[in-house]
Design an enzyme around this catalytic site. Structure first.
Site, PDB file in Angstrom:
ATOM      1  N   ASP A  31      39.720  -8.102  53.907  1.00 44.37           N
ATOM      2  CA  ASP A  31      38.558  -7.880  54.765  1.00 44.37           C
ATOM      3  C   ASP A  31      38.157  -9.174  55.487  1.00 44.37           C
ATOM      4  O   ASP A  31      37.770  -9.148  56.657  1.00 44.37           O
ATOM      5  CB  ASP A  31      37.358  -7.380  53.942  1.00 44.37           C
ATOM      6  CG  ASP A  31      37.563  -5.936  53.485  1.00 44.37           C
ATOM      7  OD1 ASP A  31      38.545  -5.315  53.926  1.00 44.37           O
ATOM      8  OD2 ASP A  31      36.724  -5.442  52.700  1.00 44.37           O
ATOM      9  N   LEU A  32      38.278 -10.308  54.780  1.00 47.92           N
ATOM     10  CA  LEU A  32      37.902 -11.601  55.361  1.00 47.92           C
ATOM     11  C   LEU A  32      38.804 -11.928  56.552  1.00 47.92           C
ATOM     12  O   LEU A  32      38.328 -12.326  57.622  1.00 47.92           O
ATOM     13  CB  LEU A  32      37.976 -12.700  54.296  1.00 47.92           C
ATOM     14  CG  LEU A  32      37.649 -14.126  54.798  1.00 47.92           C
ATOM     15  CD1 LEU A  32      36.211 -14.216  55.288  1.00 47.92           C
ATOM     16  CD2 LEU A  32      37.899 -15.154  53.702  1.00 47.92           C
ATOM     17  N   ASP A  35      37.880  -9.773  59.492  1.00 47.94           N
ATOM     18  CA  ASP A  35      36.631 -10.224  60.119  1.00 47.94           C
ATOM     19  C   ASP A  35      36.853 -11.481  60.965  1.00 47.94           C
ATOM     20  O   ASP A  35      36.252 -11.623  62.039  1.00 47.94           O
ATOM     21  CB  ASP A  35      35.571 -10.490  59.054  1.00 47.94           C
ATOM     22  CG  ASP A  35      35.065  -9.193  58.409  1.00 47.94           C
ATOM     23  OD1 ASP A  35      35.269  -8.124  59.023  1.00 47.94           O
ATOM     24  OD2 ASP A  35      34.498  -9.244  57.302  1.00 47.94           O
ATOM     25  N   GLU A 111      44.149  24.590  53.936  1.00 47.83           N
ATOM     26  CA  GLU A 111      43.450  23.315  54.119  1.00 47.83           C
ATOM     27  C   GLU A 111      42.082  23.400  53.456  1.00 47.83           C
ATOM     28  O   GLU A 111      41.489  24.481  53.394  1.00 47.83           O
ATOM     29  CB  GLU A 111      43.265  23.022  55.612  1.00 47.83           C
ATOM     30  CG  GLU A 111      44.558  22.931  56.394  1.00 47.83           C
ATOM     31  CD  GLU A 111      44.319  22.987  57.896  1.00 47.83           C
ATOM     32  OE1 GLU A 111      43.598  22.106  58.399  1.00 47.83           O
ATOM     33  OE2 GLU A 111      44.831  23.911  58.553  1.00 47.83           O
ATOM     34  N   LYS A 113      38.123  23.083  53.280  1.00 48.55           N
ATOM     35  CA  LYS A 113      37.060  23.288  54.270  1.00 48.55           C
ATOM     36  C   LYS A 113      36.020  22.196  54.055  1.00 48.55           C
ATOM     37  O   LYS A 113      35.348  22.160  53.037  1.00 48.55           O
ATOM     38  CB  LYS A 113      36.431  24.679  54.084  1.00 48.55           C
ATOM     39  CG  LYS A 113      35.416  25.029  55.150  1.00 48.55           C
ATOM     40  CD  LYS A 113      34.945  26.467  54.967  1.00 48.55           C
ATOM     41  CE  LYS A 113      33.983  26.846  56.056  1.00 48.55           C
ATOM     42  NZ  LYS A 113      32.764  26.036  56.052  1.00 48.55           N
ATOM     43  N   ASP A 115      32.664  19.979  54.544  1.00 46.11           N
ATOM     44  CA  ASP A 115      31.262  20.324  54.794  1.00 46.11           C
ATOM     45  C   ASP A 115      30.617  19.226  55.631  1.00 46.11           C
ATOM     46  O   ASP A 115      30.111  18.242  55.107  1.00 46.11           O
ATOM     47  CB  ASP A 115      30.537  20.497  53.455  1.00 46.11           C
ATOM     48  CG  ASP A 115      29.286  21.354  53.603  1.00 46.11           C
ATOM     49  OD1 ASP A 115      29.135  21.987  54.653  1.00 46.11           O
ATOM     50  OD2 ASP A 115      28.471  21.380  52.672  1.00 46.11           O
ATOM     51  N   ARG A 134      29.968  21.288  68.340  1.00 48.68           N
ATOM     52  CA  ARG A 134      30.303  22.713  68.413  1.00 48.68           C
ATOM     53  C   ARG A 134      29.270  23.497  69.223  1.00 48.68           C
ATOM     54  O   ARG A 134      29.607  24.391  69.986  1.00 48.68           O
ATOM     55  CB  ARG A 134      30.402  23.296  66.995  1.00 48.68           C
ATOM     56  CG  ARG A 134      30.842  24.740  67.015  1.00 48.68           C
ATOM     57  CD  ARG A 134      30.841  25.375  65.629  1.00 48.68           C
ATOM     58  NE  ARG A 134      31.282  26.755  65.773  1.00 48.68           N
ATOM     59  CZ  ARG A 134      30.484  27.753  66.153  1.00 48.68           C
ATOM     60  NH1 ARG A 134      29.231  27.536  66.425  1.00 48.68           N
ATOM     61  NH2 ARG A 134      30.965  28.975  66.271  1.00 48.68           N
ATOM     62  N   GLU A 170      35.981  17.610  61.689  1.00 45.72           N
ATOM     63  CA  GLU A 170      34.669  17.630  61.048  1.00 45.72           C
ATOM     64  C   GLU A 170      34.206  16.195  60.836  1.00 45.72           C
ATOM     65  O   GLU A 170      34.951  15.360  60.306  1.00 45.72           O
ATOM     66  CB  GLU A 170      34.798  18.343  59.692  1.00 45.72           C
ATOM     67  CG  GLU A 170      33.532  18.966  59.209  1.00 45.72           C
ATOM     68  CD  GLU A 170      33.233  20.328  59.838  1.00 45.72           C
ATOM     69  OE1 GLU A 170      32.165  20.872  59.511  1.00 45.72           O
ATOM     70  OE2 GLU A 170      34.027  20.823  60.651  1.00 45.72           O
ATOM     71  N   TYR A 222      41.666  18.636  62.037  1.00 43.41           N
ATOM     72  CA  TYR A 222      42.406  19.754  61.449  1.00 43.41           C
ATOM     73  C   TYR A 222      43.086  20.695  62.441  1.00 43.41           C
ATOM     74  O   TYR A 222      43.740  21.640  62.026  1.00 43.41           O
ATOM     75  CB  TYR A 222      41.485  20.577  60.524  1.00 43.41           C
ATOM     76  CG  TYR A 222      40.195  21.055  61.151  1.00 43.41           C
ATOM     77  CD1 TYR A 222      40.182  22.049  62.112  1.00 43.41           C
ATOM     78  CD2 TYR A 222      38.974  20.508  60.764  1.00 43.41           C
ATOM     79  CE1 TYR A 222      38.988  22.497  62.680  1.00 43.41           C
ATOM     80  CE2 TYR A 222      37.785  20.940  61.322  1.00 43.41           C
ATOM     81  CZ  TYR A 222      37.798  21.937  62.273  1.00 43.41           C
ATOM     82  OH  TYR A 222      36.627  22.386  62.844  1.00 43.41           O
ATOM     83  N   LYS A 285      45.230  29.650  57.225  1.00 46.05           N
ATOM     84  CA  LYS A 285      45.617  29.998  58.598  1.00 46.05           C
ATOM     85  C   LYS A 285      47.053  30.489  58.621  1.00 46.05           C
ATOM     86  O   LYS A 285      47.898  29.979  57.865  1.00 46.05           O
ATOM     87  CB  LYS A 285      45.511  28.771  59.513  1.00 46.05           C
ATOM     88  CG  LYS A 285      44.144  28.145  59.585  1.00 46.05           C
ATOM     89  CD  LYS A 285      44.177  26.831  60.363  1.00 46.05           C
ATOM     90  CE  LYS A 285      42.830  26.132  60.291  1.00 46.05           C
ATOM     91  NZ  LYS A 285      42.887  24.758  60.824  1.00 46.05           N
ATOM     92  N   LYS A 309      35.328  30.881  50.338  1.00 47.75           N
ATOM     93  CA  LYS A 309      34.214  30.025  49.914  1.00 47.75           C
ATOM     94  C   LYS A 309      34.168  29.953  48.379  1.00 47.75           C
ATOM     95  O   LYS A 309      34.201  30.988  47.708  1.00 47.75           O
ATOM     96  CB  LYS A 309      32.890  30.578  50.455  1.00 47.75           C
ATOM     97  CG  LYS A 309      32.819  30.682  51.977  1.00 47.75           C
ATOM     98  CD  LYS A 309      32.892  29.352  52.683  1.00 47.75           C
ATOM     99  CE  LYS A 309      31.621  28.573  52.650  1.00 47.75           C
ATOM    100  NZ  LYS A 309      30.594  29.003  53.588  1.00 47.75           N
ATOM    101  N   CYS A 403       1.503  46.377  59.106  1.00 51.74           N
ATOM    102  CA  CYS A 403       1.937  45.079  59.641  1.00 51.74           C
ATOM    103  C   CYS A 403       0.984  43.977  59.172  1.00 51.74           C
ATOM    104  O   CYS A 403      -0.236  44.108  59.350  1.00 51.74           O
ATOM    105  CB  CYS A 403       1.983  45.127  61.162  1.00 51.74           C
ATOM    106  SG  CYS A 403       2.384  43.524  61.899  1.00 51.74           S
ATOM    107  N   CYS A 406      -0.765  42.568  62.763  1.00 54.38           N
ATOM    108  CA  CYS A 406      -1.650  43.351  63.650  1.00 54.38           C
ATOM    109  C   CYS A 406      -2.188  44.607  62.952  1.00 54.38           C
ATOM    110  O   CYS A 406      -2.915  45.395  63.563  1.00 54.38           O
ATOM    111  CB  CYS A 406      -0.907  43.725  64.938  1.00 54.38           C
ATOM    112  SG  CYS A 406       0.428  44.921  64.681  1.00 54.38           S
ATOM    113  N   CYS A 421       7.314  47.286  62.742  1.00 56.40           N
ATOM    114  CA  CYS A 421       5.981  47.435  63.319  1.00 56.40           C
ATOM    115  C   CYS A 421       6.187  47.984  64.730  1.00 56.40           C
ATOM    116  O   CYS A 421       6.827  47.332  65.552  1.00 56.40           O
ATOM    117  CB  CYS A 421       5.276  46.083  63.367  1.00 56.40           C
ATOM    118  SG  CYS A 421       3.780  46.137  64.371  1.00 56.40           S
ATOM    119  N   CYS A 427       1.643  43.162  69.099  1.00 59.16           N
ATOM    120  CA  CYS A 427       1.791  42.414  67.843  1.00 59.16           C
ATOM    121  C   CYS A 427       2.197  40.973  68.168  1.00 59.16           C
ATOM    122  O   CYS A 427       3.300  40.742  68.679  1.00 59.16           O
ATOM    123  CB  CYS A 427       2.854  43.096  66.976  1.00 59.16           C
ATOM    124  SG  CYS A 427       3.092  42.299  65.374  1.00 59.16           S
TER     125      CYS A 427
END
Length: 665
Positions: A31-32, A35, A111, A113, A115, A134, A170, A222, A285, A309, A403, A406, A421, A427
């Site tokens: 990392d150094l 940088d 694949e 999914k 979130d 989207r 995503e 994806y 798919k 799911k 209702c 109303c 209603c 209303c």
């Protein structure tokens, strides 16, 4: 080496190190060291501003401010996915695929999914052109400057990429980064974020891109989208994307049978908690892109893909009170007011009870301990009562008869689950709801006017329906609460601009029961104007492709109402679009009027979309599947065997693309 060569060499080297670190997860320098090289490049660029390049690795820190995110039309629609929750539903889906393709030789890509927030990124000549959320699937917000700060999104590609294409993915917030962000907020005495998904989604709409750059967002890609992609399968597309520089998760697998799909699901249902980010299911798919084309789409989702799911999280809590909400159509929805409880990363205080039948079926009562789940991981719902904890003196729930707003007596039509209603024009929640629907983004999209302002305008007596909006004056609006001079001006300008919204969206905005976005488009395309639609008979409406009796009756009832007709005449007078504007550049004929075509196979002279457009431009209809109403099948190479067999069974004429060209002259 001259200065420009040194700058370009450093840029190339740093881009490669970024790719090694963020995409391959295999850094070759510390990392150094990274940088130090980045600092050297920053100093060179500062001394030589003439060599500025917006795609330089130094520009990943952001800094651009976006006051308003432009709305951009998707060149290729971003569809939703159908969900499944059981092995039986997946087997049923597989049967539909076999029927649709006329073969059981189907390979699948499995694949995870993710979130997060969906994104579509366009590349042209190997450079990132634009990134769009989207949105509603047809259009979204352009968030290019924010996306460029995410290090797993390549600014420039490498390899044999196409000239222009889109890639879908995503935007997610890894769990470790999310925990770190929250720890910093807690230490600063601020409120922590609720969950990674909402935080990732909200990050894309931050106006200052330097704030986005500080968030540890990731982008998992994806799916490739375009007209001439150099791949034949979904899995090949994932591999190609990886070679071009995209971060494509390695968990994807090919499956040759439902057993292999189920094994993948079973494995990840257990091991998903070991992943560095949240996943709520598996996307399956059809792997072959030609088979995907043959299967096509429903109004909302591809037929060739489905999401499985994982079982939703379930908690128990106390139900304090049942209240009732009135929707814009007059539908009454019972709501369970709960003891607040953590569920799926958010605090849940309310849950839908759907209707009277559901309350009776579950025997839900005030004071009960209930089990709450997130249906599809989005809307909380009560799925059962813990009867062991019920008060023996509790009384069954008596559904409301009038209702709550109303006080009109409710009605329940035969065959319908919900109470309504009937006070359509008197209303308040119905009237306000219809105006709020009219101004909503997918409808008239009136800038400067939100749901709360509509309520304010209604309660102040300034509007009683959506036609009244067009008579509002700035001086009437300024005195309202939280309404400054500029806000009032924006509101009036937004209302004026809505007069340019195309007819199909106006039709959706009118709020005719059962006429959603897709149905509004079909009706607008078929009838061309509000006058034609208003004069259509029930039978004529039923004859329109995919319009059933329930929708047709609702349309007839809407136009039979004198007040509705008055509103439409007023909207016309104000200049709202009440007919389809023909594109002046499109050569339109009615040579194919009254004829329905189905397009199948691969073509030489046209893409499938070009063929479909040519059919519609010449007055014909495009069907998604072959039926007794189909007049012709335009067949290319590799026509699906199931479609061929169906056409022959029904005696539907099969023509080539050359014969089609002759038909339209």
């Amino acid at each position: 080496m001259d200065i420009l060569q040194k700058i370009n060499a450093l840029r190339e080297e740093l881009n490669q190190h970024n790719y090694n670190y963020y995409v391959l997860d295999a850094p070759t320098i510390s990392d150094l060291e990274f940088d130090m090289k980045l600092k050297e490049l920053q100093e060179l660029e500062a001394k030589h501003p003439e060599y500025f390049d917006e795609d330089s690795p130094t520009q990943r820190v952001g800094g651009a401010i976006t006051k308003n995110f432009n709305t951009v039309q998707h060149e290729y629609r971003m569809y939703s996915l159908d969900n499944s929750y059981s092995k039986e539903e997946l087997l049923e889906w597989e049967k539909r695929l076999h029927r649709g393709l006329g073969t059981d030789k189907i390979e699948y890509t499995c694949e995870l999914k993710y979130d997060g927030a969906s994104i579509s990124i366009t590349y042209e000549n190997g450079r990132l052109l634009r990134a769009v959320t989207r949105g509603d699937g047809f259009q979204g917000d352009e968030v290019t400057t924010n996306i460029k700060t995410i290090k797993t999104v390549p600014i420039k590609l490498k390899g044999d990429y196409p000239e222009k294409f889109e890639i879908r993915g995503e935007i997610i917030l890894p769990l470790e980064g999310f925990a770190r962000m929250n720890q910093e907020l807690i230490e600063a005495g601020e409120t922590p974020y609720a969950n990674p998904r909402n935080t990732a989604s909200g990050s894309l709409k931050l106006q200052d891109s330097s704030l986005v750059a500080k968030r540890p967002l990731d982008c998992l890609l994806y799916s490739l989208v375009g007209s001439s992609l150099p791949v034949k399968t979904q899995f090949e597309g994932l591999e190609k994307a990886r070679q071009w520089g995209f971060k494509v998760p390695k968990e994807a697998r090919l499956a040759k049978s439902m057993d292999e799909i189920l094994a993948f699901i079973e494995y990840w249902d257990t091991h998903r908690h070991d992943l560095p980010y949240e996943t709520d299911g598996v996307v399956i798919k059809v792997n072959d892109l030609h088979q995907q084309e043959e299967l096509g789409y429903t109004a909302k989702a591809p037929r060739w893909a489905i999401a499985y799911k994982f079982k939703a999280e379930r908690v128990s809590t106390r139900l304090h009170k049942i209240t009732y909400q009135v929707g814009r159509t007059g539908a009454i929805t019972p709501v369970a007011n709960l003891e607040p409880v953590q569920l799926g990363g958010t605090v849940v205080k309310r849950a839908s009870l759907h209707n009277a039948d559901q309350i009776e079926k579950l025997d839900v009562r005030e004071g009960d301990e209930v089990f709450v789940e997130k249906g599809g991981e989005i809307i909380p719902k009560i799925i059962a009562v813990d009867f062991t904890k019920r008060d023996p003196e509790s009384m069954p729930t008596v559904y409301v008869t009038h209702c709550p707003e109303c006080f009109t007596e409710l009605e329940r039509k035969e065959g319908e689950a919900q109470h309504y209603c009937p006070n359509y024009y008197g209303c308040p929640p119905q009237v306000i709801g219809r105006i709020q629907h009219y101004i909503s983004r997918k409808a008239m999209d009136i800038e400067g006017l939100g749901g709360e302002t509509v309520t304010l305008l209604y309660n102040s007596g300034l509007i009683k329906n959506y036609a009244d909006l067009y008579e509002l004056k700035k001086e009437q609006v300024v005195p309202l609460e939280r309404m400054a001079d500029k806000s009032a001006e924006n509101l009036i300008n937004g209302i004026e601009a809505s007069k340019q919204i195309p007819f199909e969206r106006v039709l959706y905005a009118l709020g005719i029961r059962y006429v959603g976005e897709t149905v509004a488009k079909k009706l607008a395309k078929h009838y061309k104007s509000i006058n034609n639609l208003a004069n259509a008979t029930l039978m004529e409406l039923i004859m329109v492709d995919e319009i059933g009796e329930r929708i047709a009756q609702s349309v007839v009832d809407f136009f039979a109402d004198a007040e509705n007709r008055t509103l439409i005449e007023r909207l016309k007078a104000y200049g709202v679009q009440m007919e389809i504007k023909q594109d002046a550049n499109t050569s339109v004929s009615d040579k194919l009027a009254g004829q329905t075509f189905v397009v199948s196979g691969v073509f030489e002279k046209f893409s499938r979309d070009e063929l479909k457009k040519a059919i519609e431009d010449n007055g014909g209809k495009v069907g998604s599947s072959i039926s007794s109403k189909t007049h012709y099948v335009v067949a290319g190479d590799n026509m699906g065997p199931a479609k061929l067999e169906k056409a022959q069974q029904l005696g539907v004429k099969i023509i080539s693309e050359d014969e089609f060209v002759e038909m339209i002259g």
